[in-house]
Structure formats: C-alpha cells, structure tokens
Design a protein around this motif. Sequence first.
Motif, PDB file in Angstrom:
ATOM      1  N   ASP A1258       0.862  -1.180   0.000  1.00  0.00           N
ATOM      2  CA  ASP A1258       0.000   0.000   0.000  1.00  0.00           C
ATOM      3  C   ASP A1258       0.902   1.234   0.000  1.00  0.00           C
ATOM      4  OD1 ASP A1258      -2.230   1.688   0.257  1.00  0.00           O
ATOM      5  OD2 ASP A1258      -1.930   1.775   2.430  1.00  0.00           O
ATOM      6  N   PRO A1259       0.768   2.154  -0.980  1.00  0.00           N
ATOM      7  CA  PRO A1259       1.708   3.287  -1.092  1.00  0.00           C
ATOM      8  C   PRO A1259       1.809   4.110   0.190  1.00  0.00           C
ATOM      9  CG  PRO A1259       0.381   3.117  -3.076  1.00  0.00           C
ATOM     10  CD  PRO A1259      -0.193   2.134  -2.105  1.00  0.00           C
ATOM     11  N   LYS A1260       0.690   4.474   0.798  1.00  0.00           N
ATOM     12  CA  LYS A1260       0.767   5.341   1.977  1.00  0.00           C
ATOM     13  C   LYS A1260       1.447   4.639   3.142  1.00  0.00           C
ATOM     14  CE  LYS A1260      -3.979   4.218   3.588  1.00  0.00           C
ATOM     15  NZ  LYS A1260      -4.335   3.325   2.481  1.00  0.00           N
ATOM     16  N   THR A1261       1.256   3.300   3.239  1.00  0.00           N
ATOM     17  CA  THR A1261       1.916   2.537   4.299  1.00  0.00           C
ATOM     18  C   THR A1261       3.429   2.538   4.106  1.00  0.00           C
ATOM     19  OG1 THR A1261      -0.036   1.119   4.496  1.00  0.00           O
ATOM     20  CG2 THR A1261       2.029   0.291   5.429  1.00  0.00           C
ATOM     21  N   SER A1262       3.870   2.324   2.888  1.00  0.00           N
ATOM     22  CA  SER A1262       5.320   2.329   2.604  1.00  0.00           C
ATOM     23  C   SER A1262       5.929   3.682   2.923  1.00  0.00           C
ATOM     24  CB  SER A1262       5.564   1.977   1.137  1.00  0.00           C
ATOM     25  OG  SER A1262       5.217   0.643   0.878  1.00  0.00           O
ATOM     26  N   LEU A1263       5.249   4.754   2.530  1.00  0.00           N
ATOM     27  CA  LEU A1263       5.773   6.087   2.818  1.00  0.00           C
ATOM     28  C   LEU A1263       5.868   6.312   4.324  1.00  0.00           C
ATOM     29  CD1 LEU A1263       3.819   8.160   0.120  1.00  0.00           C
ATOM     30  CD2 LEU A1263       6.174   7.367   0.032  1.00  0.00           C
ATOM     31  N   PHE A1264       4.881   5.839   5.068  1.00  0.00           N
ATOM     32  CA  PHE A1264       4.890   5.995   6.517  1.00  0.00           C
ATOM     33  C   PHE A1264       6.056   5.201   7.130  1.00  0.00           C
ATOM     34  CE2 PHE A1264       3.677   4.826  10.811  1.00  0.00           C
ATOM     35  CZ  PHE A1264       3.192   6.020  11.337  1.00  0.00           C
ATOM     36  N   ILE A1265       6.257   3.968   6.672  1.00  0.00           N
ATOM     37  CA  ILE A1265       7.332   3.120   7.203  1.00  0.00           C
ATOM     38  C   ILE A1265       8.687   3.790   7.015  1.00  0.00           C
ATOM     39  CG2 ILE A1265       8.552   0.939   6.841  1.00  0.00           C
ATOM     40  CD1 ILE A1265       5.800  -0.277   6.114  1.00  0.00           C
ATOM     41  N   VAL A1266       8.933   4.284   5.813  1.00  0.00           N
ATOM     42  CA  VAL A1266      10.223   4.922   5.523  1.00  0.00           C
ATOM     43  C   VAL A1266      10.412   6.147   6.404  1.00  0.00           C
ATOM     44  CG1 VAL A1266      11.516   6.172   3.758  1.00  0.00           C
ATOM     45  CG2 VAL A1266      10.365   4.041   3.184  1.00  0.00           C
ATOM     46  N   ALA A1267       9.362   6.963   6.574  1.00  0.00           N
ATOM     47  CA  ALA A1267       9.464   8.170   7.392  1.00  0.00           C
ATOM     48  C   ALA A1267       9.823   7.819   8.832  1.00  0.00           C
ATOM     49  CB  ALA A1267       8.156   8.955   7.326  1.00  0.00           C
ATOM     50  N   VAL A1268       9.227   6.779   9.379  1.00  0.00           N
ATOM     51  CA  VAL A1268       9.488   6.394  10.771  1.00  0.00           C
ATOM     52  C   VAL A1268      10.922   5.897  10.918  1.00  0.00           C
ATOM     53  CG1 VAL A1268       8.865   4.763  12.593  1.00  0.00           C
ATOM     54  CG2 VAL A1268       7.076   5.911  11.272  1.00  0.00           C
ATOM     55  N   TYR A1269      11.376   5.034  10.024  1.00  0.00           N
ATOM     56  CA  TYR A1269      12.744   4.531  10.114  1.00  0.00           C
ATOM     57  C   TYR A1269      13.765   5.664  10.000  1.00  0.00           C
ATOM     58  CZ  TYR A1269      11.952  -0.541  10.165  1.00  0.00           C
ATOM     59  OH  TYR A1269      11.633  -1.831  10.530  1.00  0.00           O
ATOM     60  N   GLN A1270      13.486   6.629   9.149  1.00  0.00           N
ATOM     61  CA  GLN A1270      14.429   7.742   8.987  1.00  0.00           C
ATOM     62  C   GLN A1270      14.421   8.656  10.210  1.00  0.00           C
ATOM     63  OE1 GLN A1270      13.326   9.446   5.209  1.00  0.00           O
ATOM     64  NE2 GLN A1270      14.699   8.076   4.075  1.00  0.00           N
ATOM     65  N   MET A1327       5.316  -5.454  -8.074  1.00  0.00           N
ATOM     66  CA  MET A1327       5.727  -4.694  -6.889  1.00  0.00           C
ATOM     67  C   MET A1327       7.209  -4.867  -6.577  1.00  0.00           C
ATOM     68  SD  MET A1327       3.547  -2.734  -5.518  1.00  0.00           S
ATOM     69  CE  MET A1327       4.380  -2.490  -3.952  1.00  0.00           C
ATOM     70  N   GLN A1328       7.928  -5.641  -7.383  1.00  0.00           N
ATOM     71  CA  GLN A1328       9.321  -5.936  -7.066  1.00  0.00           C
ATOM     72  C   GLN A1328      10.163  -4.668  -7.011  1.00  0.00           C
ATOM     73  OE1 GLN A1328      10.552  -8.959  -6.217  1.00  0.00           O
ATOM     74  NE2 GLN A1328      12.488  -7.922  -5.777  1.00  0.00           N
ATOM     75  N   THR A1329       9.980  -3.777  -7.985  1.00  0.00           N
ATOM     76  CA  THR A1329      10.759  -2.536  -8.000  1.00  0.00           C
ATOM     77  C   THR A1329      10.438  -1.676  -6.787  1.00  0.00           C
ATOM     78  OG1 THR A1329      10.780  -2.598 -10.413  1.00  0.00           O
ATOM     79  CG2 THR A1329      11.327  -0.507  -9.376  1.00  0.00           C
ATOM     80  N   CYS A1330       9.163  -1.559  -6.455  1.00  0.00           N
ATOM     81  CA  CYS A1330       8.757  -0.759  -5.294  1.00  0.00           C
ATOM     82  C   CYS A1330       9.296  -1.381  -4.009  1.00  0.00           C
ATOM     83  CB  CYS A1330       7.237  -0.649  -5.235  1.00  0.00           C
ATOM     84  SG  CYS A1330       6.523   0.158  -6.686  1.00  0.00           S
ATOM     85  N   TYR A1331       9.249  -2.701  -3.934  1.00  0.00           N
ATOM     86  CA  TYR A1331       9.758  -3.413  -2.760  1.00  0.00           C
ATOM     87  C   TYR A1331      11.261  -3.151  -2.594  1.00  0.00           C
ATOM     88  CZ  TYR A1331      10.984  -7.403   0.208  1.00  0.00           C
ATOM     89  OH  TYR A1331      11.468  -8.210   1.214  1.00  0.00           O
TER      90      TYR A1331
END
Length: 1744
Positions: A1258-1270, A1327-1331
């Motif tokens: 899910d795009p918004k979930t991925s963006l949220f995950i990256v923001a938290v890790y950073q 989704m491989q590239t996005c993953y």
Amino acid sequence: MGGKTKQAPRTKNNAKPSSSSRTAELLGSNTPIFVGFSAQADGGGLVPFAPGFASAEQMPDSFDANISPQTQIILRKLSKKDPMTKKKALQEIQEFIEVSDLDTLKNILPLWPKYYHNLASDPEHNVRELCQTVLQQLMSKCKRAMAPYLKLLVPVWVASRFDTYAPAASIASQSFRDTFAGNANRTREVCLHCQTEILEYATRNLTFHTPATLSLGKNLTPEEAEQKYQRVVISSLKLLSFFMEQTALAEDLTQVKEGLGTLVAHQKFWSYAKHKVPPIKAAWFECIYHVLQSVALLDVITSQKTQVITLSFQFIDEADPIVAPHIWGCVLLLQSNYEDWFVPLNIRKALLPKLSSLLRNAFNRNAQAICPNLLPFLSKITPASLQDFDIYEFYQRFFGDMKLAITEKFDPPLAKSDCTVIHNAYFECLRFLLQQINNDKEREAKVDEFASGLLQRNLLEPIGWLLRSESAHVKNFFQHSSALVAFWDRQINNGLDNGGLYAKLLNQFWTRIFELVTQDLAVEQVEEQLLAHVLLLVQDLHMANPSLESPSVKFAGVDGEQISKESPSTPVKRAQESAKFIQKELKQLVVRLVRICLDKASAGGDSSSRCIEQVRTLTKMFTDEKFYKSLTDSAELIATLDKFVALLGHLNDDASECVVEIVFEILPLVPAEQRFEYIEKALLKLPQHRVQNLLLHRLLSYPLCSEPAVRQMLSSPETCAVIARIAEEVVVDNNREKLNLLHKCFFQTDSGDILINAATVDKILLAMCGPLEQPLTDDMVEVCGSFIAQIMPVICGNENSSLAVRQQIFLKLYKFSLEHRPEDYLSEDTLWEITTSWQDALSSKDIQIDDGMLKNCAKIVEDLANASELKADNLDGMAEAMAKFVICSTENIEDEEERLAHIDETIVALLTSPLKTSEKVRKFENHCVFLEALEGNVSAGVAFESASLEKEEIVPLLQRTALNFSTLYKLVYQFPPPQVTDEADDELTEDYCDLNADVLKKWSESLITELLQCIRVAGAAESWLEVSQIEPSAEQLVLFLTVKVQSFMGNSSELVGIVKQRLELAAAQQSSVIDCRLLGYLTFCPQYAAFEESATILLHEDLSELLVTQGVLKAYVMSLQYLLPKLSQKAIGLSSAIMRTEPGDIWVKAAVFHCLLLNNFEGEVNEQTDRNIIASAVQFMTSVGEKQSSQKDLLHYNVELLKQPYESVLNTVEFIKLLTQVLQRFPYELSIKNWDAIRIGLSSWVLTVSKSMAHYNDPKTSLFIVAVYQLFAALISFIRSERQKSSTEVLKNMVDEWDSVFAKEVNVVLFKSYYQLTHEANVESGMQTCYEALLERLTPTLELLDYSFVYAFCKANSKITLDHLCNFLFKQLHSLQYAVRLSAVNAIKQLTQHFVADDIELNERQSESLDASSTISKWHFLNRFEDYLTRYEALTKKYVEEFSFKLTDLDDLEPIDRHEALSYLLLWDCIINACAKSPVALRAVYTNWLNDNRYEENFLHFLFRAMPVDILKNHSAKVHSNGVYKELTWSQLKDRQLPLERYVCHLYTEVLRKLPAVVRKWWNTCQSRQKNFVDNLTTNYVSSLICSEELKAIANRKEKHENMQVTVHASTREVLAVYAIDEARMELVITLAPNYPLGAVKVECGKQIGGRASSRNVGMQLTIFLTHQNGTIYDGLTMWKTNLDKKFEGVEECYVCYTVIHQDTCQLPKLTCKTCKKKFHGPCLYKWFTTSSKSTCPICRNVF
C-alpha cells in the motif's frame, strides 16, 4: 665497502700529470715569440718542392704578434699528433671564424695553407672533414682576401674533391663550387692560374713520394701509411683528370704539355697502370683517357703510344666494374686516334683470347659498362687490323662467343639490366654486320652463305633452344629478333635489298619458324611453357618494330645518309605499316597454330582450356572473315562457329569466356537473319550456367539489345528462368559480374520499356529482397539494397512489374529504413538510396497508400518498436522515416482539408500502440511518483492505490513514447528563419531549401493529445531516472526523450503556446503529481529561456501568482518541490504568498516548511532573521503535537494504516519528515515538548509500523514506514553524537530517559518489522521494484540499530531464536539486492561481539577439561557458518578447478558469476571479522576449526582465481600499482559498482593481516608451482602494504607495557623489543621477511638475563608465537612479555611445551598431577595422551 678512500694518482713533487693541451696553453701565454730557426724543424732538411709548400712536417713555430694568444694556442693544437686534439682545435677554429671579423681573420690566412696541406691528408677521416669545413668557412667569409693564397690552396683543395671519405669530398666540392659560382669559365681560369702548382703537386705525389715519405714525423702504422699514400695517389691522378677536363679548350697549353711530359717520362707513373688497388688503376686509365681525348695534349703521349696501346688492350678483359669503363674508353680512343693501333699487338695471342673470355663470361658482369662499346669497337675491326686472321672467322668467333652469354646458365643468374644490355649489343652488332654485307654490292657468293649461316647459328638456333628453355633471355631475344626481321622486311619494301640478301634471309627465317612450330606442337602432350613461348614469339612478330629501341644508335644508309628514328606511334601501327609479312607469312602461321590448338582442345583433357586461352590470344591479331573461314576445312563461318561452340561443354570458366568472345566476333560477319537464328537455336540452348551468363551479357549489351529479335529472345521462358537463376545466385555469391548483368536487364528504351517482362522482374525483385530481411553480416545487404533502390523508378513505370510485388518491395524497403542505421556493413549512402527510393515512389504516386497498406506500415512500426531495445540514433532514424512517410504519402492530395484528414488518419495509425496506452501511462506515473516520494524529494499529494508496474513494461513504453514524440517533433517543429545578411540583393538560388516546407501548420486535437501524453511520460521518466539505478541503454533513452521535449518547448511555434496552456490547466486541476512536475518544462519556453539561470525564479513567481491565487495550494506545493533544486538560495521565505494562507491539510504546511528549510539553510552563511523560519517551523510542530493530545488519531499512534484515509496518513508522513529535518539541522532549537513528541511519537509509530508492515504494498503505508525509520536514524545519530560531548541537563535527561524507557522496545520492534518485511517475503507481481526501493531506504537506517537488544531478545525468544537470526542474515547475504547484503554484513559484524562473548565463557569452562575441542568445536559461533560455507564451496568449485596457477590457464578462464561469488566472499568477510574480534585463545579455536575442515584452502585458492588477470600475468614483477590491494572502507564497500576483483584483493590483504598463520600454513602445504606463484605475488604487491601498516601501528601505539619497550626501524623492517626487570635486560630483534606474512619472521636474541640456553629458549618461544598466532607482531610481543612476566612471578611452566602461556589458547597451566603435583596445559596434556596412547603423567608416569 670498508676499503680506503681512492686518491688521485701520485705525481713527482706533487706536480700535475702531463697534458699536451695544457703545455700548449703555457707556451702560448708565457713563452716569448722567437723569430728564426724554422729551417731546423724535423724533416731531415727536405727542400720544399714548390714555393709556399712546405713538407707536411714544417709547421710554424712563431706567429704574428697580431694573432691573439688564445688563437695561437688553437693553431699549435693543429700540429699535434693526437687526432682528438686536432678535432677539438678545428672545432675551436670554426667557432673562432664565426665570431671574428675579416681583419682578425686576415692575420691567420698566411699560416692556414701550411695547416691545410697537412690536415687535408690526415689519416683520421673526421679531421679531414673538419679541415674542409674550416676552409669552406674561410672562403665564405674572407672571399677576395684569400686570392693571394689560392696558388697554395688550389692543388690540395681540388685533390680533396676526390677524397675517399665521401663527406670530406662533398664539402670540398661544395666549397669549390660556391667559391667560383659553379661557372665553367671561372673554374678554367683558376686551373690555368694555378697550373704550375697543380702539375708540380701531382707530379711530386706520383713520382717522388712513398708511404714512408708521406708519413715522416707521424706515428702511423704501416697499414695507415699505405692507406694515406693510396688516397694521395688517387686524388692526384683524379686531380690531373679534372685539370685536363677543365683546360681542354684553353688556347695555350704549353706549360701543361711540359708538366705532363715530365710526368709521363717518369717510369713510376706507368707502374700505376698495373697497380693491385682497383681505384688507383681506374684513376690512372681515367687520366690517360683525358690525355687521349684532348687533341692538343695527344703529342704528350705519342712517344709512349706503344706502351699505352699494350697496357690498354692487355686489360681489355678487366673484371672490376670501376676499372673496366676507363680501359674501354682508352681502347676506343686509341682505335680512333691511331689508324695503326693494331701494330704493337699480337691479335691472335693478345687480343682474341681475352676478348673471347670476356664475351663468354657475359662481360664479367660488367655488361652495362662494356656492351655500349662493342659496336664502335667492332666497326674499327678491318681485315688489315686482324693481321693474318680472317675477318669472317673473327665475326663467327665473335658472335659465337657472345651467343654463349645468352644461352649459357650463370650462377648466380645475370641481372635483368645486364640481360637487356647484352641483347641490345648482340643485335646491334648483328644488324650492323648484315647491313655491311648488304651494302657491299660486289660481294662474293660465299659472303651470302656466311650471312645465311650467321642467321642459322646466331638467330634461328637460339630461337629453337629458347622455345623450350626457362631462360630469362626469352622475351628480350624474341623482341629483338622480331625487330630485326621487321627491319629486313622494311628494307626490302624500300628497295634497299642489294642482291636479294634480305629476301633470302627472310625466306630462311620463316621456313625454319614454320618447321619449329609445326614439329614442336605436333606431339600429343604439348608443354605449357613451349606453348607460351611460341605464343610470345608470334606476338612479338606481330608487334615487331623495325627501328632499334635505343635512340643513341643510328645506322648509315646505302648512300651514307642516316636513317632517322621513326616518329612515335603505337606498336601495332608501326608493325602493320612496315612489316608486310604480317598479312602473309605471320597470318599463315597463326592459322596453323589456331587449328593445331583447336584440334588439341577438341580432344579434351586438362590442356583444353589452356589451348583455348592461347587461341583467344592468337585470334586478337586477325579478325577478318577470311581468317576465320580458314580455320576449318569447309571454309564456312557457320562451321567455324560450330567448332568453337562444340568446345564449350568441357572448358573452364575463363576458357568459356574466351570462346564466347570469339563467337561474338564471328557473328557480325554472318548475315543478320542467319545470325539471330544461330543465337536462338544454338547458343541459347546451351546448358552451362557460365555460358548462359556470358551469352546474356552479350545479348543485353549494345548493340544487340536494340535488335527486336533479341528483345523477343529475352522474353522467352527459358531466358526468364536463366535470369531468375542468376538473381538467386547473386544473393549468395555477391558476384559483381552477375550483378552487372541484372542491371543490364533494366535498361530502358525511349518508350520506358525494359528488356525483360514483368514476371521476370518480379522474380528478380523477390530474390534480391531476401538479404534485406537478414542480419547485416556482410556486404550483400548493401549490394541488394542499392540495386533495388536504383531500379525502383524503373519497375514502377509502364507496368514493368506486378502491383502486389511492388507493394511488397515498398514495405520491405520501408521496414529496412526504419530498422537500420549506418554501420559496418551498411554505408550512409546506401541507406539514403533505399530511403529515397520508397519516398520517391510515394511522391510520384507510383505507390498508393490505401487502408491495407497503411495497416501494414503501422504493423511494421509496431513490430520494430516491440522487437528489442532501440538506441537513440535508431529512434531518431525511425522517426525521420515515419515523418517522411506521412508527408510523402499525402503531398499529392490537392484538397487541403482532405490532406489534413489523411495526415491525421496516418499519424493515428502509425502512433497507436498497445505498448503505450492511457492505463499504462497512468501506472507508470504512479510508479514514478511513489519512487520519488520514497526518496523524500516530493510529496505524493494525490491519492493512488497502487504503484505496481512490471519492470519489463517500462522500456517498451519509453521506446514507443520516444518514437511517437520524435515523429511528431519532426512534423511540427519550425526551424528559425535564416540569418539576414548585410549583402544586398540576396536571392534564392537553386540550392536553397525551405526547412519548414513540410512542417504542419494546423494541428488536430488527436495530435495535441498525443503530444501531451508523450510529455507526461517524459516527465515521469525524468523522475524514474533520478531515483532508480537503470541500465545505460534505458538512461540514454530517457535523456533522448527529455532533450526532445525540451527542444520542442523552446520552439517558437504556436503549438507550444497551446501545450503550455494545457499543462497549466492540468496542474490546476490537482489530479496528478506529474502534472505539477511538467510545469518545470516551461522554463524552456522562449519567454523564460531568454533569462537563462533566472528562468526558474521567474517561472516560480508566475506559478505562485497563478496557483496560490486560484487556491490550488497542493499543486503549488508539489510544483515548488520539483522546482526547488533549481531555485537559488532564499528564493522563498516567510513573506511568500503561500505563507499567508491557511491550508486545510497538515501535509501542505509541513511540506512548505520543509521547502523553506531546504531553500534557506543549504548555504554556508545565514542571517539572524533566518531564525524566524526555524521558530515558525518549531511552533508549527508544537501546535500539531498539541492537536494530537486532543485528537488521538491525528498522528496515527499504534494503528493499522491500511484502512486509514490517504490524506490523513500523508499528513502524518509529512509531519514526521519535518521532524526528521529539524532534528538533523536544528536539534538544539527543540523544546522539551518537542523531544517528548519525538520520543513518544516514535515509540508509538513503531507499533503502527509493526501492525502495518504486512501491507507494505500500500503506497501510503510504505511512505509511513520509511518516514518512521528515517526519524529513528536521525534521533540515534543525534544521541550518539551527544554522548561524546558535554550537553545540557535537558538533553542528558532526554538521552537517559530514551535509554531506560524507549530504546529497547523501539530497536526490537523495528528489527522485528524489518524481519517480517524481508523474511521469506512473497512479493506480488509488479511490486518488485517498489519493494526494492523500500528496502533501499530502510537498510541505511538499520546500521544505527543497537543489536545488543536484538541479540538479547532473540536469545530469550522462542519464535525468533539466535539460530533463526543467523539463518536469516546468512540468507540475506545471497540477496539479489546489494543494499540488503551489506545490511546483513553490518548486522552480523555487530552481533559478532555478543556471540564471541558467549564463546569466551564456554571456552573458559572447557579449558578445564582434557578434551579441549569436544564441545566448543561443535557449538562455537563459526559453526553456524558451516552449512553456508559448504553450499558456496560447491558453487565456486568449478572456478577453482580451472585455475592451476599456470599462466596458460589465464587465457581460457570463464567469467565469474558475481552474485554467487560475492555471497561467498561476504560470508568470509564476516568470518575474518569474527576471528579478528575474538581474543587470542578463542581465535585459536576458530582457526583450528577452519583448518580441520580445510575451508581456507578453497577460499584462498578462489581469491587468486578471482584476482585481476593483468596482475596474475605479471605476478613475478611489480608492473601494476598495488593500490588494488589496499583496505576498503565501509563507504567504499557500500558502492554497488565495486568491482569483484577489487573486493577480492581487499579480502586477501585482510586475511593476511588478520589470519596470517592460516595463510602461512596453507602456503607451506602448497605444491611448488603454486607456492612460488603465491610467494611472488604477495612479495610484489601485498607484503609492503602489510609491513608498513604493522610497523606504523606499533610505532603509533599509545599504551605502554610495563617492563617492555618496543622500537621500530621501518627502513630495515625491524622491531627491537627490550624486556627489562630490575637491572637485567633482555633484547630481541624481530626482522620481517620480504614475503611477510607468508615467510616466518627472524628473531635474534641480544643481551639476555639467563645463559645461552635461556636465550635460545626465549627466541624459540617468540618465533613459535609469531609463526603460529593469528594476529599482529604486537600481539605476539604481548604474549611473549606476559609469558616472561608469569615466569618471573613464579608461575610454573608446562612440562610438555615448557612455556607458561600456551601458544594457542593463551592459558596458564592448570591441570595438576595428583602424584607429582606438576602442572600442564589442557591441550598439551591431551596431545600427550593421544600421541603416546597412554593416560599417564609425562613426568612421574602414574595414571593421571
């Protein structure tokens, strides 16, 4: 070394050694000038032979006072004996002359002649050369001032022109010419002026001097003296020759006669005629030649006439090429000057034998010098001169001997030039003699018989012999014989045949020739050489030139008139005009030869083809009807034709061509009706392919092709089949002859028709089009393409081909133009021809494009676009062809509306493709926006559900977009008008071409829509390029597309204005992020592009006014994010329009603040007012945090994101990104509330991540995950930096609270989330590239995880145990994603210390046991690597087996699979790190485990296999830099482009550095070849690096050991260790080997505390430590020092190894015998029990 210092040689009384140059200096400067005593000089009182000419030894002892002392020194050096001194003196004289004026030089001129006379004959050639150079300079500078000294200089000067050393002679000659301007009169005047001196000088040299007299006072060897004497004699004789030549025309030669008379009267002068040295002998005869040549001087030698004649004829057979020409010159002059020249000679005994020997021996290989003299010599032979010898007998002997020079074989063979000269002389003499006989009208009959015999013996017999010979004389003899026969024929025709002599000779000649040819060719097997020689003779007779080739020889006619050389003309004409026998005897001979050859050819056999080739040569001589009729018995042309045609069945290709040529020479002689009937019924029925080709070539050539009968023949089915067959063969063999034949088929008549019918044309076209569809592997494509392009206009006219075939050919040509670009087998010109041909066919309406054709063309485009990756130049070429297709197919439609409609229809058909649909474009846009949002560059402000896209779909989409846009670009792009020049009356010329003539001026909605869609794809592709690692080909594609779009946007066309409005409207609708990005292209529009760097600023201002005013804030923010990198610093601020608005969404304001921070704080300098921006941002963050306290779900604490609204998640993501930005840039501006918000938020957000990680697609979930890790990474980086410096109380408390409350949970949850994301992940299709992009953003943050929490968690957890953790990380080492691999390596290395700590504890427990390796070897940390090591070793085994350390193996190595090899190497990197991180005792356990399993053998062997081949090839010498072996930093290792070879070299250095004993043990067990290879490479490339690092580390070590001091000597690779306790000292010197660490270190013991036994024991202990421990030198020294400490503390040593500390485990002796109480190391005792097979104490022998 160690010897005494060398001193200068001893001299008496400390005086300097003697030096001639220094003595000359002292004499010149200190000695007073004396006058007189010059007559007492060495020389024995010899009287000068001429005024001014002293002997060579009389050098001046005193000088004029006007000569400077320095110059005197130089002049004195000239008289020295040492040649080097004289050379230096002459060089100094040259410098002196260059810098001196005329007055200064005049002082030395009186002295120069004496020095010149002495030096010009010096034995050293360099001295003579420099002497002539000095004279040249003096003559050039002094000119008239030298006149008084000419008489002294000229004799030696002129003689020097003939110096045997060429450079000296050349300089003397040049200076003489320069001085006297090369004028013959002036030269004569000088010679006459100095005649007395010249004659006296030459006479004295020739009559008085000897080698001894010329060398008085010189230290010359006999050989040198003789060489000097010979040189003087030669130059003197040539001086006389030169003098006589120059003065020959003088009026008064009285003094010359007197001088020469004196010389000639001296007996010594005549001795030179018989001198053994050829140059002297030649010079003497040359001198005599000039005397005999001068009428005035002839009297001088008349008295010695007999002696001269005898000497000249005595040497008439001289073999030396230098002497012979002068002797023969004298002989001819003697015959000319004296009528009684023969009187002193005995002709029979003295002359004839020598002459015969000379002729028989081919003139002793001096033919070029002697042969031109034979005819004059023969002309002076009279009956009287032969005394009692018969003149005809002499002639017979003369020609008989000379014939031998032609017929005999010589070894080595005669030169070609000699053969030519001998033949010229032979036939000149023969013609002369026969002409003399013919001119004698009163001759007797026996004279005619003699002439006949002469012809038989000296012409016909040699011809008969040469016909069968391989002699090199054949060609020359036949040519001269033919010329002689032609001469006789012409003489007869001119009425100059006296008594019929020439007629008799001609009759005799032809009779014999007929006999020879008939007899020789009558045999069955004729030699090829004989046939060739017969043919050559006939050809020469046919081309015979009756005039002699040499223009220098002319024969007197009957009346004494000379026969002038004929005017130049072709040989054929001369022969036909003068030689009447050609049409008689020669023609009969040729007929007979042809019939003989035809009979032999008809008989078959290998010689048939050769005979026919000879027949063709013969038939070229005569082409008349009578000749051809005479070739058969029936005397009919048809019979002759039949005879030739019958031969075609068994001849080769060349012979068949000859027959066809003959046949078509005969056919014009046949009546027309009969001729065409014969061609059709006889020739065209022949089955041979080669013959058919030849016949067609003739029929298609002018004039036959213009005949109606021939046109009818060409239309017959048989002929069509032959032409089709030829077309098929051309495609295979690329035969130019056949291709030319096909070209002839398309010759057009005046009516436009061609020679063949339409069916034949179709077959040719289909055959020739075949290569156009094949890969370009040879020139065949170019040949066929050019052929079809050239005939395209022909086949489209007058229905010359069928419509279906024309259309098929058009489509193939069109496809070829689209598919190919110029390359190796396709030139640019050919491609242009092909493209132009189908374009012209469209323009001329020869090809009509209907619906079916349009579909076919569109299908071709689609197939090519979908076939493979297209390069930029291919796309541009395809677009050009497609645009031309659109224009050319519609340019003949007169109605404009209909034309535009047809253009739209064509464009839609060509550009529509399933590769580029609206759905695919939308998916590509979402994909790129997602990737860019992950990077944090932009905000994904428009909701989308999926970013899924197959990687394989992107490149075809971009290819098709680039192709479509390029096509439209070429259709709509308007070129700017040409520059207006100042020249008046500029007019359009024929060369002018309007570039915008074909540009579309009106644009349909479909065209604009396609343009906009292509621009959208270009914008998305730019984003894709910026955030992705793509292939170079794809990168070139994106750059090509963007450049095209930028160029289009910069065009001045009205269409650009329409596109600009559409882009602004689309952005205002806020329906796509890409629409906002496309606004950046507006900077290329003319209204902005003119401002260059300020274009982006102006665009931003306009967009701010446009979008903010309309209230579309999301569009503005996203546009701002795209423009931000190009905006100048502080382009936006708190006063910007957007800051005066209140957006409804948090993310908009957060994104604006993010942009403010980036735009205002990237520079180096900031102002105080900039703090307001920080304060505003912090205030915004605080307000959002306060809202969260009232609205619990505002920032998504501990919730699942999948069902949350997109806008709300985006708000949280942008807020977290703002927190991260502020935390990174301004952490000290944050208040306690902000810190609480960050810590509490992070601890809550990680729970949200944990709950939502399963929905990462899910795009918004991925963006949220990256923001938290950073955010986590930023916080940890700040905390770690704060721990290293003093901080505020608030921050200390914050850090402490983080560590105690939040750290453990956050680290564990983040790792578990990552584990959940990557462990056995099943990624959906698309989704491989996005993953992978998601992992690329997460993995850098994992480096900041505290793995101590992870280790503790896994150790206590049953679901994710330590085994699970290790297997998870080991599997990630094999990941396809490089960042994941490196993340796993980092995790393993961080976890290693915790595993090692557990192993240390276990090791200490096991050390108490006897079986020290039972448990630890099975359960220690490295054992977890076992399964993976075994797996990877199986994969790398094939690479190891193919390399046996032989240089020959290196050329055939297979490329290494980088993916598999890198996994293996990373695994070993972790193993090496684990060994390095472990203490010495545990390290020994680890390395023993590696050795027991022999893992290191495969690893080290593989390292060498994978090293750079260049280094392996040069392993024995350091040819390349060793930089490749230097250690890699972590940042270098993270480079995904890191070459595998570089990493391999790094690992080899690492394993040598950290596990030297492991490598050393492997090296010592290798085979000799492998051992030498490894040793050489390590010594040359690695040892120096490791040694310098080790020694530097020891020198820089800060901590000091008690009782031990260490000193480093880097230059000698030595380490000095001193162990001191109380007053005693122990010294050790450790020397590193050249191949360290492969070679063992050398330990030398100095002063010791104990005795020699103790010294030896200590040295051995340290050697063992340094040899067997896997660590540094310092580690070994530390172990050694500890061992001594324990020993002196009273610790009892082990009684097995006799050391206190064990070399492997580093443990003290702990196991005690219960009986004797002695202590032992556990491993030592275990080894004792296993080797002795007993369990008794080593000391007391009781059971232990």
